[in-house]
Design an enzyme around this catalytic site. Structure first.
Site, PDB file in Angstrom:
ATOM      1  N   ASP A  85       0.646  -1.107  -0.022  1.00  0.00           N
ATOM      2  CA  ASP A  85       0.063  -0.012  -0.085  1.00  0.00           C
ATOM      3  C   ASP A  85       0.993   1.114   0.024  1.00  0.00           C
ATOM      4  O   ASP A  85       1.998   1.207   0.366  1.00  0.00           O
ATOM      5  CB  ASP A  85      -0.710  -0.003   1.241  1.00  0.00           C
ATOM      6  CG  ASP A  85      -1.909   1.038   1.120  1.00  0.00           C
ATOM      7  OD1 ASP A  85      -2.322   1.401   0.149  1.00  0.00           O
ATOM      8  OD2 ASP A  85      -2.245   1.451   2.019  1.00  0.00           O
TER       9      ASP A  85
ATOM     10  N   ASP B 136      -0.097   5.128   1.030  1.00  0.00           N
ATOM     11  CA  ASP B 136      -0.422   5.961   2.312  1.00  0.00           C
ATOM     12  C   ASP B 136      -0.471   5.096   3.447  1.00  0.00           C
ATOM     13  O   ASP B 136      -1.196   4.053   3.657  1.00  0.00           O
ATOM     14  CB  ASP B 136      -1.804   6.521   1.990  1.00  0.00           C
ATOM     15  CG  ASP B 136      -1.883   7.553   0.815  1.00  0.00           C
ATOM     16  OD1 ASP B 136      -0.893   8.182   0.778  1.00  0.00           O
ATOM     17  OD2 ASP B 136      -2.924   7.742   0.088  1.00  0.00           O
TER      18      ASP B 136
END
Length: 271
Positions: free
Chosen positions: A12, A14
């Site tokens: 991922d 953020d």
């Protein structure tokens, strides 16, 4: 899977590599580690607003070098999903009515679809900062007329400098209420997002690790896709919150600096 045979990485963005546009400790070094070892990897995001090129530039401004071909968004996953729904023997060109920004429209165009407001095969709703009542009304009417309803991601809210703003999930609820039709959601936590990323890399789930900061999206989708899962504590999850879920990640780390092979890098980044 014991984590020792990992040959491919999904991560991922953020809360794992960046937070508020600032690179997190160890992120740049981990990306360089993957590059130097020639390990396949993709940086994933449910955000469908930006193109991979846009996101690559934004990450570069944060000090992270991620080529656009190493970024996989919910928009790209949605376009790939739609392309696979077209019968290859029909020679038909798919059509969509799209509510979204350049990241989504560019991906759908690249997948060979045309944009239309007249009898589209699909209504596709993605994230945008300019939702309009007119566009939502058009989507409701087209779905009532038989168009299939697709959602890039289920996030109900998104961030802004002023606070939370309605996102795709909230708009989808409005459309569902008006039509009685639920969308097919491509992005996390649907493991479809991860499977499309694996297919894009030509990788196998048993040899792939997923790094994320959320139990309810990254970890559950990675688990359901058959991958080794790693939860980091630099995002939205806390160690106390893990007990709220009936599943666990394979590994929990304080930050991605713990994945560095050089102990000196790890010590420096953790200070």
């Amino acid at each position: 899977m014991n984590g020792e045979n990992i040959e491919c990485w999904l991560t991922d963005m953020d809360g794992v590599l960046v937070r508020e546009q600032e690179a997190l400790p160890g992120a740049a070094e981990l990306l360089e580690q993957w590059r130097s070892k020639d390990l396949p990897y993709l940086v994933l995001t449910n955000n469908s607003i930006f193109t991979a090129r846009d996101l690559s530039a934004r990450l570069r401004n944060s000090g992270l070098v991620v080529p656009e071909e190493r970024i996989w968004t919910s928009a790209l996953a949605t376009a790939t999903f739609l392309a696979n729904q077209i019968d290859p023997e029909s020679n038909a060109q798919g059509s969509c009515y799209v509510i979204g920004e350049a990241g989504l429209t560019t991906a759908i165009h690249a997948a060979g679809f045309i944009m239309t407001e007249t009898n589209p095969d699909y209504v596709v709703v993605g994230e945008t900062r300019n939702y309009s009542f007119e566009a939502i009304t058009k989507a409701v009417r087209l779905i009532n007329d038989g168009a299939r309803f697709i959602l890039t991601n289920p996030d109900a809210t998104g961030p802004s400098p002023e606070g939370v703003i309605p996102a795709t999930g909230a708009i989808a609820s409005l459309i569902t209420k008006a039509t009685g039709r639920k969308p097919y959601v491509v992005g996390k936590p649907n493991p479809m997002m991860f499977r499309s990323a694996l297919n894009h890399l030509g990788a196998h789930s048993m040899e792939t690790a997923m790094i994320g900061d959320r139990m309810d999206t990254d970890i559950v989708a990675g688990m359901e896709a058959g991958m080794h899962t790693i939860l980091v504590m630099t995002g939205l999850s806390s160690r106390a919150s893990i007990a709220d879920f009936p599943f666990r990640p394979n590994r929990i780390i304080d930050g991605v600096y713990e994945l560095l092979e050089d102990p000196l890098d790890r010590d420096e980044d953790s200070q």
